[in-house]
Scaffold this active site. Structure first.
Site, short mmCIF file in Angstrom:
data_model
loop_
_atom_site.label_atom_id
_atom_site.label_comp_id
_atom_site.label_asym_id
_atom_site.label_seq_id
_atom_site.Cartn_x
_atom_site.Cartn_y
_atom_site.Cartn_z
N SER A 32 -3.01 3.38 14.56
CA SER A 32 -2.95 1.95 14.88
C SER A 32 -2.29 1.21 13.72
CB SER A 32 -4.35 1.38 15.16
OG SER A 32 -4.26 0.07 15.65
N GLY A 36 0.41 -3.41 6.87
CA GLY A 36 -0.29 -2.93 5.69
C GLY A 36 -0.05 -1.45 5.46
N HIS A 37 -0.18 -0.67 6.54
CA HIS A 37 0.15 0.76 6.43
C HIS A 37 1.63 0.95 6.10
CE1 HIS A 37 -3.31 0.80 9.35
NE2 HIS A 37 -3.72 1.71 8.50
N GLN A 61 -16.87 9.95 10.20
CA GLN A 61 -17.11 8.76 9.37
C GLN A 61 -17.59 7.58 10.21
OE1 GLN A 61 -12.88 8.52 7.98
NE2 GLN A 61 -13.09 6.32 8.35
#
Length: 281
Positions: A32, A36-37, A61
């Site tokens: 997704s 930022g990525h 997680q």
């Protein structure tokens, strides 16, 4: 750029690159992908000759009642982002490729995982450490890139790498924000238009705190009260935590007399968002 889905394939390709003398970077993600990525991949591509992006929604997680099943997944869109940002290879395994059904081994970092997000998500960081350790073993990269928005995660991974002598350099990259200040997050897509507007309270409250620090306020009790009073102005916001800790040890402190991490987790409707800043006292 290619996408592979097995450990055998990604190991083979990285071994070929290392044999040819290329420097290799790893950008671990859960997909997704947003800008930022993209900033992580861009930096990795500038500083290394080959870049691997892992895309894996790590089931261990997520806690009970969290958004594992609904977590956004769109590999085709992620491939477009990776390609344009300069990635050379995507590793996108399924859960049964990453974990044996009878897995018993895991990795955890004790004290750093007890506060902040770890206080409400007790198994979360063990899941993060385990999957990141596996990725480091599968992909022998020279550097790995993580966002500073997940500040506790970054501190924990750095400590894990130090304590377990992983031969990899961990690079933290600045938070990327929307024009109105909202930190980029895959979970932002959960927000309705009203919730999206309400979510601006995170950055607004942190800005108030930063201004108070700049004006000489040192009491963390008062600084947290400033953040709390600002957040409470937003009816759609519900506080999970507001913490001010030592930026390196993550220990709670009373006086801001050293580099500090100011971190918050806030529910906007049903969506939990985090944000933070580091202040060099």
């Amino acid at each position: 750029m290619n996408t592979v889905k097995t450990i055998k394939e990604v190991r083979h390709q990285v071994k070929v690159w290392k044999k040819e003398g290329y420097s290799v970077a790893l950008v671990p993600t859960m997909g997704s992908l947003h800008s930022g990525h993209e900033s992580l991949i861009n930096r990795a591509a500038k500083e290394n000759e080959k870049v691997v992006v892992s895309i894996f929604v790590n089931p261990i997680q997520f806690g009970k009642g969290e958004d594992l099943d609904s977590y956004p997944r769109d590999l085709h869109k992620d491939e477009i982002v990776c390609d344009s940002a300069g990635a050379d290879l995507i590793f996108a395994p399924k859960a049964d490729e990453m974990y044996y059904k009878d897995i018993e081994a895991s990795v955890s970092v004790k004290e750093l995982a007890t506060g902040l997000c770890g206080a409400k998500r007790p198994n979360h960081f063990a899941g993060v450490c385990t999957v990141v350790s596996k990725l480091f073993n599968i992909i022998p990269a020279d550097k790995a890139y993580f966002g500073e928005k997940d500040a506790q995660q970054l501190a924990i991974i750095k400590r894990m790498v130090r304590d377990l002598n992983f031969d990899i350099e961990i690079i933290g990259c600045p938070i990327v924000r929307e024009k109105d200040g909202l930190a980029k997050s895959s979970r932002n897509m959960y927000l309705s238009s009203k919730e999206r507007e309400a979510a601006l309270i995170l950055n607004k409250s942190l800005t108030k705190c930063r201004d108070a620090l700049s004006n000489g306020e040192k009491s963390t009790k008062l600084l947290k009260k400033i953040i709390k009073s600002e957040i409470e102005k937003e009816v759609l916001a519900r506080i999970d935590y507001i913490e001010i800790v030592d930026a390196f040890s993550l220990d709670v402190i009373d006086i801001a007399c050293k580099p500090i991490l100011v971190a918050i987790a806030i529910y906007i409707g049903k969506t939990r968002l985090i944000d933070n800043f580091i202040y060099e006292a």
